[in-house]
Write a protein that holds these residues in place. Sequence first.
Motif, PDB file in Angstrom:
ATOM      1  N   LYS A 134       0.881  -1.171   0.000  1.00  0.00           N
ATOM      2  CA  LYS A 134       0.000   0.000   0.000  1.00  0.00           C
ATOM      3  C   LYS A 134       0.915   1.216   0.000  1.00  0.00           C
ATOM      4  N   HIS A 135       0.876   1.976  -1.074  1.00  0.00           N
ATOM      5  CA  HIS A 135       1.861   3.055  -1.243  1.00  0.00           C
ATOM      6  C   HIS A 135       1.369   4.396  -0.736  1.00  0.00           C
ATOM      7  N   TYR A 136       2.167   5.010   0.074  1.00  0.00           N
ATOM      8  CA  TYR A 136       1.939   6.424   0.408  1.00  0.00           C
ATOM      9  C   TYR A 136       3.232   6.959   0.980  1.00  0.00           C
ATOM     10  N   PHE A 137       3.391   8.259   0.935  1.00  0.00           N
ATOM     11  CA  PHE A 137       4.617   8.840   1.476  1.00  0.00           C
ATOM     12  C   PHE A 137       4.341   9.528   2.798  1.00  0.00           C
ATOM     13  N   TYR A 138       5.137   9.195   3.776  1.00  0.00           N
ATOM     14  CA  TYR A 138       5.088   9.886   5.054  1.00  0.00           C
ATOM     15  C   TYR A 138       6.411   9.584   5.748  1.00  0.00           C
ATOM     16  N   PRO A 139       6.952  10.542   6.499  1.00  0.00           N
ATOM     17  CA  PRO A 139       8.296  10.336   7.065  1.00  0.00           C
ATOM     18  C   PRO A 139       8.418   9.142   8.020  1.00  0.00           C
ATOM     19  N   ASP A 140       7.285   8.641   8.563  1.00  0.00           N
ATOM     20  CA  ASP A 140       7.398   7.498   9.481  1.00  0.00           C
ATOM     21  C   ASP A 140       7.387   6.159   8.727  1.00  0.00           C
ATOM     22  N   TYR A 164       6.001   2.414   1.291  1.00  0.00           N
ATOM     23  CA  TYR A 164       4.816   1.551   1.161  1.00  0.00           C
ATOM     24  C   TYR A 164       4.699   0.739   2.440  1.00  0.00           C
ATOM     25  N   GLN A 165       3.466   0.405   2.758  1.00  0.00           N
ATOM     26  CA  GLN A 165       3.189  -0.424   3.930  1.00  0.00           C
ATOM     27  C   GLN A 165       2.823  -1.805   3.415  1.00  0.00           C
ATOM     28  N   ILE A 166       3.373  -2.843   4.039  1.00  0.00           N
ATOM     29  CA  ILE A 166       2.952  -4.186   3.652  1.00  0.00           C
ATOM     30  C   ILE A 166       1.652  -4.479   4.397  1.00  0.00           C
ATOM     31  N   SER A 167       0.590  -4.647   3.591  1.00  0.00           N
ATOM     32  CA  SER A 167      -0.750  -4.814   4.150  1.00  0.00           C
ATOM     33  C   SER A 167      -1.448  -5.912   3.350  1.00  0.00           C
ATOM     34  N   GLN A 168      -2.746  -5.995   3.452  1.00  0.00           N
ATOM     35  CA  GLN A 168      -3.499  -6.939   2.620  1.00  0.00           C
ATOM     36  C   GLN A 168      -4.643  -6.189   1.963  1.00  0.00           C
ATOM     37  N   ILE A 193     -23.207  -7.401  15.396  1.00  0.00           N
ATOM     38  CA  ILE A 193     -22.565  -6.479  14.468  1.00  0.00           C
ATOM     39  C   ILE A 193     -21.630  -7.293  13.566  1.00  0.00           C
ATOM     40  N   GLY A 194     -21.848  -7.170  12.258  1.00  0.00           N
ATOM     41  CA  GLY A 194     -21.024  -7.923  11.318  1.00  0.00           C
ATOM     42  C   GLY A 194     -19.621  -7.346  11.212  1.00  0.00           C
ATOM     43  N   VAL A 195     -18.653  -8.225  11.012  1.00  0.00           N
ATOM     44  CA  VAL A 195     -17.278  -7.786  10.743  1.00  0.00           C
ATOM     45  C   VAL A 195     -16.978  -8.148   9.288  1.00  0.00           C
ATOM     46  N   THR A 196     -16.638  -7.149   8.500  1.00  0.00           N
ATOM     47  CA  THR A 196     -16.400  -7.369   7.072  1.00  0.00           C
ATOM     48  C   THR A 196     -15.164  -8.217   6.840  1.00  0.00           C
ATOM     49  N   ARG A 197     -14.081  -7.848   7.528  1.00  0.00           N
ATOM     50  CA  ARG A 197     -12.812  -8.536   7.273  1.00  0.00           C
ATOM     51  C   ARG A 197     -11.820  -8.295   8.401  1.00  0.00           C
ATOM     52  N   ILE A 198     -10.849  -9.187   8.495  1.00  0.00           N
ATOM     53  CA  ILE A 198      -9.670  -8.940   9.338  1.00  0.00           C
ATOM     54  C   ILE A 198      -8.470  -9.163   8.442  1.00  0.00           C
ATOM     55  N   HIS A 199      -7.561  -8.203   8.385  1.00  0.00           N
ATOM     56  CA  HIS A 199      -6.335  -8.458   7.646  1.00  0.00           C
ATOM     57  C   HIS A 199      -5.102  -8.119   8.478  1.00  0.00           C
ATOM     58  N   MET A 200      -3.970  -8.648   8.048  1.00  0.00           N
ATOM     59  CA  MET A 200      -2.703  -8.436   8.754  1.00  0.00           C
ATOM     60  C   MET A 200      -1.939  -7.320   8.059  1.00  0.00           C
ATOM     61  N   GLU A 201      -1.171  -6.571   8.812  1.00  0.00           N
ATOM     62  CA  GLU A 201      -0.308  -5.566   8.208  1.00  0.00           C
ATOM     63  C   GLU A 201       0.763  -5.145   9.205  1.00  0.00           C
ATOM     64  N   GLU A 202       1.697  -4.325   8.720  1.00  0.00           N
ATOM     65  CA  GLU A 202       2.743  -3.831   9.612  1.00  0.00           C
ATOM     66  C   GLU A 202       2.393  -2.416  10.056  1.00  0.00           C
ATOM     67  N   ARG A 245      -2.258   2.662  -5.016  1.00  0.00           N
ATOM     68  CA  ARG A 245      -1.573   1.798  -5.985  1.00  0.00           C
ATOM     69  C   ARG A 245      -1.239   0.424  -5.368  1.00  0.00           C
ATOM     70  N   TYR A 246      -2.227  -0.221  -4.844  1.00  0.00           N
ATOM     71  CA  TYR A 246      -2.011  -1.551  -4.258  1.00  0.00           C
ATOM     72  C   TYR A 246      -1.496  -2.503  -5.316  1.00  0.00           C
ATOM     73  N   PHE A 247      -0.524  -3.314  -4.990  1.00  0.00           N
ATOM     74  CA  PHE A 247      -0.215  -4.482  -5.823  1.00  0.00           C
ATOM     75  C   PHE A 247       0.432  -5.554  -4.966  1.00  0.00           C
ATOM     76  N   PRO A 248       0.358  -6.805  -5.400  1.00  0.00           N
ATOM     77  CA  PRO A 248       0.865  -7.906  -4.568  1.00  0.00           C
ATOM     78  C   PRO A 248       2.334  -7.697  -4.206  1.00  0.00           C
ATOM     79  N   CYS A 249       2.676  -7.925  -2.955  1.00  0.00           N
ATOM     80  CA  CYS A 249       4.059  -7.751  -2.523  1.00  0.00           C
ATOM     81  C   CYS A 249       4.894  -8.895  -3.107  1.00  0.00           C
TER      82      CYS A 249
END
Length: 483
Positions: free
Chosen positions: A79-85, A90-94, A121-130, A276-280
């Motif tokens: 998951k691409h974005y620019f930030y100093p932290d 890009y962040q590795i996400s799902q 309450i429904g939960v749409t999804r759970i994903h892993m990320e850093e 600009r998501y794409f598979p890692c």
Amino acid sequence: MEFEAVIGLEVHVQLNTATKIFCGCKNAFGASANTQTCPVCQGHPGVLPVLNREVLSKAMTAALAINATIAPETRFDRKHYFYPDLPKAYQISQFDMPLCSKGVVHITVPRDDGTQYEKDIGVTRIHMEEDAGKLVHDEHGEPVSYVDLNRAGTPLIEIVSEPELKSPEEAYQYLTELKKIMQYIDVSDCNMEEGSLRCDANVSIRPKGDTRLGTKAEIKNMNSFRHVRMAIEHEIKRQIKAVENGEQIVQETRLYDANQNTTRSMRSKEEAHDYRYFPCPDLSPQRITAEMIAAARAKLPELPNAKAARMRDAYGLSGQDIAVLIETRALAEYYEAAVAAYPKQPKKIANWIMVEVNAHLNDKGIPITAFTTVPPKHIGMLFKLIDDGVISGKIAKDVFADMITSGDEPSAVIERKGLKQVSDTGAIEDAVKKVIADNAAVVAEFKAGKEKSFGFLVGQVMKATKGQGNPKVVNDILRKMLG
Ligand SMILES: [Zn+2]
């Protein structure tokens, strides 16, 4: 026109694994800046992430705890974005192949009139990320910002609810229940102050009865459940006012300001394509086998709702008592261990833990797990001593205070301090005689029919026996001697 609110929550939970998600760095809060980093979590070019198996296992346990469906195959995306932290930008996400989907969280919601209702309450999804790193602004009053990458690479699960929450109170109860479940299954400490649980709220309004969703605003920067409730409440009012004034709601991210209890626009909300998501390419897709799911399921403890139902049947406690006792898994286990040590008084032991033990914990600001001087079986022993007539309930409080500081068993405290209840009729008769002689006026009142005076005389005898007279024996002898 009447409006209704539609609320969805995105909750980030930091997993309490020993090491980070894609490297061997320690995953712990509070270390000096940048001491828990390596080329992988610093985002150097050319390094390769390796998935921590424990992250996958804990994420699956979390999914099973809310009855979600685990995908047979799951994949990480960039998951691409620019930030100093985020040094690698890009962040590795799902994205489109999250670990799981379709969960449910059961909540109980109080109404203003004191009644309550239940809702799934429904939960749409759970994903892993850093997680990303952290910026530290204006340290020591200097007009500069620092980057601390200790948090970069901390494993997260993002739990996305369906837009099925209808009020700030429902959102509050959903968060409370979700946090309780995550703590029960020991995947996170969910400490909001340390950022191990974070929540963003998507809020929109629509005319009541309408089925289409309105344009939503995403609210960020809420650092307690109370603030989440207040921020949503404020945002609903803001949107209704805007629509009534003929304004358009724009899709945007708004920051909550707790001091002003208001939200203000931060930026227009990104769409998925902005990232600009794409598979890692560095991580192969994960195939989830039935054995892996079974192993994660085996780690599930009894969950809060099941525990509440079982305890209600087993101990005959009220819903309110149960709610307090199952607040944390540790407190529920403490209670049940105390009752196991002395099964005859489940209700009295519950009261003792909710009043005496909790008062001590609140006073010291410690959790039940840090209450080590009084193991639960000592509470059971204390109640056996009361039932056996060795001490009165009143003396039990003094014994308990000593148990907290000394760590001794209640019988040892009673022995050491000479607190054994006096049931010896000779000793009590002497005390009664003296009280009758010293309180002639009160005795006369009693004989003239003032029943209240009897209580006063009992009190005097208890005082004369230093509170150790067996109340029943005192009552009997006093009544007999007063004729
Ligand atoms: Zn690292």
